[in-house]
Enzyme design. Structure first.
Site, PDB file in Angstrom:
ATOM      1  N   ASP A 140      15.615 -41.595 -14.575  1.00  0.00           N
ATOM      2  CA  ASP A 140      15.601 -41.026 -15.936  1.00  0.00           C
ATOM      3  C   ASP A 140      14.370 -40.136 -16.030  1.00  0.00           C
ATOM      4  OD1 ASP A 140      17.058 -43.480 -18.237  1.00  0.00           O
ATOM      5  OD2 ASP A 140      17.616 -42.969 -16.178  1.00  0.00           O
ATOM      6  N   LYS A 204      20.286 -37.252 -21.754  1.00  0.00           N
ATOM      7  CA  LYS A 204      19.809 -38.401 -22.542  1.00  0.00           C
ATOM      8  C   LYS A 204      18.964 -37.891 -23.693  1.00  0.00           C
ATOM      9  CE  LYS A 204      16.734 -42.418 -21.758  1.00  0.00           C
ATOM     10  NZ  LYS A 204      16.060 -43.220 -20.748  1.00  0.00           N
ATOM     11  N   LYS A 240      23.724 -40.344 -22.659  1.00  0.00           N
ATOM     12  CA  LYS A 240      23.003 -41.574 -22.989  1.00  0.00           C
ATOM     13  C   LYS A 240      22.147 -41.363 -24.231  1.00  0.00           C
ATOM     14  CE  LYS A 240      19.484 -44.823 -21.253  1.00  0.00           C
ATOM     15  NZ  LYS A 240      18.722 -45.319 -20.102  1.00  0.00           N
TER      16      LYS A 240
END
Lengths: 304, 294, 488
Positions: A140, A204, A240
């Site tokens: 991430d 995300k 996400k």
């Protein structure tokens, strides 16, 4: 770096009308999901959670406990899935890997000088390589918001592409836009496009470290970016939303949104995740309520 | 069977949606005409005033952003709640030298005045705004915006109606306010705070202090974060004091001497007095089918 | 890991039924006229059935009015006007209207359920839009009652007398609010006829009006078919007529009253152009188009029934539009997830089907949602036709159903001309990111309401009404007052 698809001019990204987005977003939130479809949704939500601990005070024991919970959400309720992944700092990847071994739960690591991203690329590369060496299944990363606001879209693009290259075949890359810092929905759209074209497997919303986290309108904007990319190339990208999702009701509304914008194919943890820490327990409370017919108390669900 | 002892009321001040005591801890005893004490009333200090302004400023953003419809619903709700508490207010007014008949009239007028101004919330904009036919290819419109935090010096001779009559138009227009209640007839102002508190009015939109005008008038006039003052006692020296102090930050100072028992004060110009006018220009492309053609 | 093309791993997640509870509502078997504060049996002794279009079954019976009933109602309205209402201080009149607004809010859910059962619109719409707007309308006009002197510079406004009001079946309670609220606020009394397929919420409103204590005869409601409407229009005791409905009937009304002094306002049909430029925020424009024609099953006079999309973005826009249409749920109006409910009546269903067949016969390209359809009741799939020419009947005539006619355009001049090239002029929509273009379009489109980057927005403060054959007069806002006043 992607060179098979024509890279668009990011300075001319599609416009987004905020009031229109909010209106569409509110229609998802008046959907009423009941009975079988609610249970199905709740179980999906659990299986889509990236159970997260990203604190300066994280320790081996803390991570071990969380990884246990990831596999044993609530053993009283038969047939529950595990979460999708656990998400930790690079220093905790090895611990997490050992703790979830054999369960199918993935280990995601933040990197690239998370959460601010205000470091030279060499630091970000080292951060990422370390996490990969320790066995991370997912990375991430954060984008350089400062560079974005300086108008250096190519810089932002290149960073992402280079991290993607490092990930190779080992790890899927989630790109954190930090939507709370990036500007208006027009900027969210632009940043999404940059990330997708540069090689993101997932986009995300947030690091969870600043006040502003995921919201339905912001996520909707990002889903439209994913949809347009799919229409153009046939390639799926994951989504996400992270932070601010602590109730089952809200999580289910996110699923409604994914279903109605992208379709059933995205309703799996391969393409959708929730970055959440306290959501799981609320989902468990709702599942117990559905199973027993009565409203539950937190005393009956473990707080790890 | 012994008599039941009743619970005596404590009159506190109203700031930010709560009922604190004055931070100074001081009190005073206003008397009615029969030389009876009305109670130990908070003698508010400049710090209380300062705190009230902070609360009003904090509340202003949200209050002015609300839809006009929402504000009108809340003002109407105040009328509903006040209607339900008629007896409490009639009793307090009678304690403060009103006859029963006058007390009933005052309460009726207060309720009806709240309803009156509730009805203006979503209409004054239509009366006072305009689309201006400028001589260039621009869409030009003027609309009103609330001025901000308003300090109200409530009429010294009225315990309820004087406060309500000016609070209503000022908050109907989206402003927040700090009110200095009548020094000698303060009871209804604090009880009215209870009405405000029960009406879904966000804390801080209206703040009510009791105390001495002589102490607080200079604070009201000189506070740099107050945008306007509404003065209603008609005393020349006090008005001059306010006007001179207000020069520093160009506060808008408005003085009114309406006869509150008539409908004189029921007009939208009071709302307008606490608004700013914003004029916006935007180009109009000139392409396409002539306007006259069908 | 390389990117994946579409996987075959499919999660199949469908929404379970989410029915709104109807157990708490109180519906009588039979409803009489509401005259002079009481429920009066029809002179004819006859009743007709009100059908739930989602099930084609009867829900209640409604009184069949005739000229005698109308006469009774008008006389009651006149008496109330002369003796009570016109003399009452305006601020006291206002209080009744405030009461009515608050009572609607208190009984909101019951009204929403009955509205959906009677008319076919989704509970989501009646709950979230119709009923709240109706309450807001009463609340807004209540506030005007004692402030009329400020609305008309240099004029002394006065009430007119008795208003005859005829409303349609597409927004039954909301239309009743749009008519009654300003009329009463301005000091008039009312005789109202609801549409025959949707009289129930009007009757519930009558019960509510009783509860509010409104003096007898100020509001009278006579139910029945078009003949009752004609009686009201031609009755000598009526001073002012307000009609919302089809252009044909509007013209009939004008003919009827041509030789009289009666004032009239008409809110008639439309064939609005919804215009999407290439620089529009496309996904939000898609929402606006969908909202504009499928909202309330297209039973909307201001529906955006003609889509004009700039040719350069035609393909992507139509694709997005079709994808969005596929996510619309057509179903039981009482299911909370339903987006598109039942067509209001059998006859309307047949009318719309007729246009769909016509479109196919004309060789237009049809697209219809592939959604599951209910077995019973009157339902039509969201439909769109592409390759529509300006001369096609589908581009000219008001269909009043979920059918969109799609045309393309190339330049600003062209689309303005085509958008205005219609006898109607109620509304229009413009979608573009450029401000100066918005104001250009809003200046040049001949329509009473122009929505820029939005559609189907309604508010009691915002005037509504048409140009040309879409009618005249405005409802809502300050401009909605003058229809119910006379000036010295």
């Amino acid at each position: 770096m992607k060179n098979s698809i024509q890279i668009p001019d990011f300075s001319r990204s599609p416009k987004v009308d905020q009031v229109g987005i909010i209106e569409r977003a509110s229609r998802f939130q008046t959907r009423s999901i009941k009975n079988e479809s609610k249970i199905q949704a709740l179980e999906m939500v659990l299986n889509m959670i990236d159970l997260t601990t990203l604190e300066g005070k994280d320790t081996i024991e803390k991570v071990n406990q969380m990884c246990y919970k990831a596999q044993h959400l609530h053993d009283d309720y038969p047939g529950l899935p595990t979460v999708a992944a656990v998400c930790v700092y690079p220093a905790m990847v090895a611990t997490a890997k050992a703790a979830v071994k054999g369960s199918g739960v993935k280990v995601a690591s933040v990197s690239t000088a998370f959460p601010s991203g205000q470091s030279p690329f060499s630091t970000k590369a080292d951060d990422t390589k370390f996490a990969l060496d320790q066995g991370a299944d997912e990375i991430d990363m954060v984008i350089s918001r400062g560079k974005y606001h300086q108008g250096e879209y190519n810089f932002v693009f290149d960073e992402i592409a280079k991290i993607k290259e490092l990930c190779g075949n080992q790890a899927r890359l989630k790109v954190i836009l930090e939507t709370g810092e990036i500007g208006t929905l027009d900027d969210v759209r632009r940043a999404s496009d940059i990330a997708i074209y540069a090689g993101a497997d997932f986009i995300k919303t947030s690091t969870g470290k600043i006040g502003s986290a995921a919201s339905i309108p912001v996520t909707l904007t990002m889903l439209y970016a994913i949809k347009d990319y799919y229409l153009k190339t046939g390639t799926m990208i994951g989504m996400k939303p992270a932070g601010g999702i602590s109730t089952s009701k809200l999580a289910i509304h996110y699923l409604v949104m994914v279903k109605e914008i992208l379709g059933n194919a995205w309703l799996s943890n391969k393409w959708f995740r929730f970055g959440a820490s306290s959501l799981a327990n609320d989902v468990l409370l709702q599942l117990e309520k559905q199973r027993t017919g009565v409203y539950q108390s937190k005393d009956y669900i473990s707080i790890d | 069977m012994s008599e039941r002892i009743n619970i005596l009321k404590t009159y506190k001040i109203y700031i930010g949606g709560s009922f604190p005591r004055t931070e100074s801890g001081r009190f005073y005893n206003p008397m009615n005409a029969k030389k009876e004490s009305l109670g130990n009333i908070c003698l508010s200090s400049r710090k209380d005033f300062r705190n009230a302004v902070v609360a009003a400023r904090k509340a202003f953003g949200d209050w002015s952003d609300r839809t006009a419809f929402n504000r009108s619903q809340i003002l109407y709700r105040m009328a509903e709640v006040l209607e339900g508490r008629r007896d409490q207010f009639i009793t307090e007014l009678m304690q403060q030298d009103s006859s029963r008949k006058d007390a009933e009239k005052e309460v009726n007028l207060s309720i009806d005045r709240l309803v009156y101004f509730a009805g203006w919330c979503d209409k004054y904009q239509q009366i006072f705004s305009s689309v201006n036919p400028v001589a260039s290819s621009h869409f030009n419109f003027s609309a009103l915006e609330p001025t901000g935090v308003v300090a109200i010096v409530a009429n010294k001779d009225s315990s309820l109606l004087g406060l309500v009559s000016y609070m209503a138009p000022i908050i109907a227009g989206g402003n927040s306010c700090v009110i200095l209640a009548s020094e000698n007839k303060p009871l209804c102002s604090i009880s009215f705070a209870e009405v405000l508190n029960a009406s879904d009015l966000p804390g801080g939109v209206v703040n009510i202090l009791t105390g001495k005008k002589s102490e607080l008038l200079s604070q009201i006039g000189s506070h740099m974060d107050v945008n306007a003052v509404c003065y209603t006692d008609g005393i020349k020296d006090e008005l001059i004091q306010l006007k001179e102090a207000s020069i520093e930050n160009l506060k808008r100072v408005k003085s009114y001497t309406y006869d509150l028992t008539t409908a004189e004060v029921e007009n939208p110009y009071i709302i307008n007095d606490f608004q700013e006018v914003k004029t916006t220009w935007h180009p109009i492309e000139v392409i396409g089918a002539a306007k006259a053609s069908y | 890991m390389s990117k994946n093309k579409i996987e075959t791993e499919k999660m199949n997640w469908e929404y379970a039924a989410a029915p709104e509870s109807a157990s708490h509502i109180q519906l009588k078997e039979k409803y009489d006229h509401f005259i002079n504060g009481k429920f009066e049996k029809p002179s004819s002794g006859k009743y007709f059935d009100s059908i739930n279009p989602a099930t084609a079954k009867k829900i209640a019976a409604v009184a069949e009015g005739n000229s005698k009933d109308v006469d009774k109602a008008v006389k009651a309205a006149r008496k109330a006007y002369d003796n009570v209402w016109s003399a009452m201080p305006a601020s006291e009149r206002a209080k009744y209207l405030f009461r009515i607004a608050r009572l609607i809010q208190e009984k909101a859910r019951e009204f929403a359920v009955i509205e959906s059962l009677d008319g076919g619109k989704p509970i989501r719409e009646s709950r979230d839009i119709d009923i709240p707007l109706a309450a807001a309308h009463f609340f807004y006009y209540a506030g005007w009652a004692d402030k009329l002197d400020y609305a008309f510079p240099n004029r002394k406004p006065k009430s007119i007398g008795v208003a005859g009001q005829i409303i349609p079946w597409n927004f039954p309670l909301l239309m009743a609010a749009w008519k009654i609220a300003p009329a009463l606020a301005c000091g008039n009394t009312v005789v109202l006829k609801p549409a025959e397929t949707t009289s129930l919420t009007a009757m519930k409103l009558a019960e509510l009006i009783q509860e509010s204590g409104l003096p007898d005869g100020v509001v009278n409601i006579v139910t029945g078919d078009g003949k009752v409407g004609a009686e009201i229009v031609s009755h000598d005791g009526i001073d002012k007529i307000a009609f919302t409905g089809s252009t044909d009937v509007g013209k009939l009304i004008q003919k009827t009253i041509a030789k009289t002094d009666k004032k009239v306002t008409l809110e008639l049909g439309g064939k609005a152009a919804n215009i999407v430029f290439e620089d529009a925020p496309l996904d939000q424009a898609v929402e606006g188009i969908v909202n504009g024609i499928y909202f309330n099953q297209g039973h909307v006079c201001c529906a955006g029934s003609r889509l004009f999309v700039q040719e350069s973005i035609k393909d992507i826009f139509i694709k997005k539009l079709q994808d969005r249409i596929e996510t619309l749920i057509v179903g039981d109006p009482m299911d909370k997830n339903t987006d598109v409910g039942a067509i209001n009546s059998k006859s309307q269903w047949e009318t719309i089907q007729g246009y769909i067949e016509l479109g196919k016969k004309e060789g237009l390209e049809i697209f219809q949602s592939s959604c599951k359809m209910p077995k019973d009741g009157y339902f039509i799939k969201p439909t769109l036709f592409t390759k529509v020419a300006q001369s096609s009947r589908l581009a000219k005539e008001e269909i009043f159903g979920p059918v969109l006619a799609v045309q393309t355009f190339r330049t600003v001049d062209e689309v303005i001309e085509k958008a205005n090239n219609t006898p109607y002029g109620l509304s229009a929509g413009v979608w573009t990111d450029k401000g100066s273009k918005i104001f250009n379009l809003t200046s040049r489109l001949r329509a009473g309401i122009v929505w820029a980057n939005t559609y189907n927005q309604f508010d009691p403060t915002s005037p509504f009404g048409g140009y040309k054959e879409s009618g005249f007069g405005r409802e809502g806002g300050l401009h909605g007052l003058s229809a119910y006043l006379k000036f010295d």
